[in-house]
Design a protein around this motif. Structure first.
Motif, PDB file in Angstrom:
ATOM      1  N   TYR A   1       6.479  -9.414   7.582  1.00 40.02           N
ATOM      2  CA  TYR A   1       6.174  -8.322   8.164  1.00 40.02           C
ATOM      3  C   TYR A   1       7.384  -7.370   8.055  1.00 40.02           C
ATOM      4  CZ  TYR A   1       5.184  -5.202  12.361  1.00 40.02           C
ATOM      5  OH  TYR A   1       5.132  -4.231  13.204  1.00 40.02           O
ATOM      6  N   TYR A   2       8.422  -8.087   8.147  1.00 37.95           N
ATOM      7  CA  TYR A   2       9.849  -7.117   8.227  1.00 37.95           C
ATOM      8  C   TYR A   2      10.022  -6.666   6.892  1.00 37.95           C
ATOM      9  CZ  TYR A   2      10.515  -9.136  13.114  1.00 37.95           C
ATOM     10  OH  TYR A   2      10.475  -9.633  14.299  1.00 37.95           O
TER      11      TYR A   2
ATOM     12  N   TYR B   1       7.978  -3.759   6.024  1.00 35.72           N
ATOM     13  CA  TYR B   1       8.678  -2.570   6.471  1.00 35.72           C
ATOM     14  C   TYR B   1       9.604  -2.024   5.627  1.00 35.72           C
ATOM     15  CZ  TYR B   1       7.224  -1.115  11.070  1.00 35.72           C
ATOM     16  OH  TYR B   1       6.368  -0.666  12.272  1.00 35.72           O
TER      17      TYR B   1
ATOM     18  N   GLN C   1       8.013  -0.131   2.775  1.00 37.12           N
ATOM     19  CA  GLN C   1       6.910   0.692   3.154  1.00 37.12           C
ATOM     20  C   GLN C   1       6.996   2.055   2.266  1.00 37.12           C
ATOM     21  OE1 GLN C   1       4.344   0.877   6.651  1.00 37.12           O
ATOM     22  NE2 GLN C   1       3.903   1.447   4.638  1.00 37.12           N
TER      23      GLN C   1
ATOM     24  N   VAL D   1       2.357  -0.115   7.888  1.00 35.57           N
ATOM     25  CA  VAL D   1       2.647  -1.455   8.420  1.00 35.57           C
ATOM     26  C   VAL D   1       2.621  -1.805   9.828  1.00 35.57           C
ATOM     27  CG1 VAL D   1       4.523  -3.547   8.329  1.00 35.57           C
ATOM     28  CG2 VAL D   1       4.153  -2.070   6.216  1.00 35.57           C
ATOM     29  N   GLY D   2       3.219  -0.825  10.633  1.00 35.80           N
ATOM     30  CA  GLY D   2       3.511  -1.040  11.784  1.00 35.80           C
ATOM     31  C   GLY D   2       2.146  -0.730  12.511  1.00 35.80           C
TER      32      GLY D   2
END
Length: 486
Positions: A29-30, A33, A36, A62-63
């Motif tokens: 996930y990070y 980001y 992105q 993503v967020g």
């Protein structure tokens, strides 16, 4: 143009991790980001917990695509991720990635950055063999072909067979059950690198994704290389499946797409852009009161350009004369002509005190259709610029990209059928100059034959129907400133 040129949109971003003692979902996930900028239409993650595959893919940033509950549901210490801007395949959930498929020999997850030139041919053949497709994207074609080969061969041989079949540009991160692997096309058109984390290894489109996880960049994945991350996070195995005579590195990664803090093919993008700016001054420098970038990717070019000018004694000031509104996204709706004309002012606001009564040189990374440049020149004149000179940190874009960039058609490209002098007149600048192809190759320390320059030459390193190729291969392994007339 910087900050999303009209008609020029990002490629995709891929990542894969194999960790020793923690869940992969949050590191993925990070990392997404950090990638992105390479795609804002969808985001997804696939993990494997040793027993079954888990996936979550949604449209949006993503967020917005993941909640805490979504990440908690992605069990497993291995996984891959993807951010996408559509090139082949429409914008809908069926084309969002990673693409997942289950078959007799297990499960696959696949993330793809790039574009195949023979996807339709392979899709038709596989459909004739009974494969059912749920999208019109080329990623599903790769997944089905690889799944078929895995029924008959081990992992390495299966990947090599698929690489022999698919032609075009690709960097892939793949899960085969609880094994993560990365593949870069035989000519290295798309970037992919390997990094070391405290408790495992990572594959990513750009090194910025490694940095955000406090990892260490090891090296780029070589063109034609398969990298298999060990399941315990202890290392990786490498298989050089193809060794091309020439590479086809996309020069536009350095000019526009990659983050300036990423290293691509061994070179820090920020340094490359500054050096390209210095070349721009050498080739077409003009002394003005102010040198200013179009934010954001024009900034490093302008810095190098101004520094080279000052070293030669030019009395020029580097200034941030344009401020970017970061809350106006690329999906901003412009339903009327008035709104379209106001678009540049909404995104970029000039600082009057920097511009008024001054001669200015504006540095940008590219001109696509020319609409934005025309409006920008007029905007600077409206706030009192005495002269506006445009300098571009890339050669003129004269042809579309078939390798994964959503670029304007040839008919829409302002440089496709106009000279630099004609473009200068159309955008109403006092002068216009582009960077030469020679300067690109020299700065990247690569021969032109090892770069993909299709969008600025019209000759491509892959066989594309109706287009010229710049390589004689059996199979595609896979100037001076122009013043405006008075």
């Amino acid at each position: 143009m910087s900050g999303l040129p009209q008609g020029l949109r990002e490629k995709c971003g891929v990542v894969g991790v194999s960790l020793a003692d923690r869940q992969a979902a949050r590191p993925l996930y990070y990392a997404l980001y950090a990638l992105q900028h390479r795609g804002q239409e969808s985001a997804g993650i696939v993990t494997h917990d040793g027993f079954q595959q888990h996936d979550h893919v949604e449209l949006g940033l993503v967020g917005d695509a993941f909640t805490e509950a979504d990440l908690d549901g992605l069990a497993g210490r291995v996984g891959i991720g993807h951010v996408r801007y559509p090139t082949e395949g429409g914008l809908d959930s069926s084309c969002a990635q990673p693409f997942s498929v289950s078959f007799k020999s297990g499960s696959l997850g696949l993330s793809h950055n790039g574009n195949l030139v023979n996807a339709d041919e392979i899709r038709e053949e596989l459909a004739g063999l009974g494969h059912a497709f749920t999208s019109d994207g080329d990623t599903e074609v790769i997944a089905h072909d690889l799944a078929r080969n895995l029924l008959e061969a081990d992992l390495v041989r299966a990947v090599k067979r698929t690489m022999n079949r698919i032609h075009g540009s690709y960097s892939l991160t793949i899960t085969h059950d609880d094994t993560v692997l990365g593949v870069r096309d035989p000519e290295g058109n798309r970037p992919l690198c390997i990094g070391k984390l405290d408790d495992g290894y990572i594959l990513a489109s750009e090194s910025a994704a490694i940095d955000v996880l406090d990892g260490e960049l090891i090296r780029d994945v070589n063109p034609g290389e398969l990298v298999v991350l060990q399941e315990d996070g202890e290392g990786f195995d490498s298989y050089q499946l193809f060794t091309p005579e020439n590479t086809a590195h996309c020069f536009f990664e350095h000019v526009y797409f990659a983050r300036p803090d990423s290293a691509i093919d061994g070179k820090l993008v920020y340094d490359v852009r500054r050096d390209l700016g210095r070349k721009l001054w050498e080739e077409s420098g003009i002394e003005t009161d102010v040198v200013m970038p179009v934010p954001d990717s024009g900034r490093a070019f302008a810095s190098g350009y101004a520094e080279a000018a000052q070293e030669e004694g030019a009395d020029v000031e580097f200034a941030e004369g344009l401020m970017k509104n970061r809350y106006v996204g690329r999906t901003f709706i412009m339903p009327t002509q008035d709104a379209r004309e106001r678009a540049v002012r909404l995104k970029l606001n000039p600082i009057r005190d920097v511009v008024e009564g001054k001669t200015v040189t504006v540095i940008d990374d590219s001109i696509v259709r020319g609409t934005t440049s025309t409006q920008l020149v007029q905007l600077l004149r409206d706030v009192g610029a005495e002269a506006v000179h445009m300098r571009i940190g890339a050669p003129p874009i004269i042809a579309p990209c078939y390798m994964g960039i959503d670029m304007a058609t040839r008919e829409e490209l302002i440089a496709a059928d106009q000279t630099t002098e004609e473009i200068c007149e159309e955008i109403a600048a006092d002068s216009l100059a582009y960077l030469s192809i020679d300067a690109i190759a020299e700065t990247l320390d690569e021969s032109e034959s090892d770069l993909c320059l299709g969008c600025v030459t019209g000759e491509y390193p892959y066989d594309i129907e109706g287009e010229e190729t710049d390589r004689d291969v059996e199979r595609p392994v896979i100037g001076d400133p122009a013043p405006a007339d008075d």
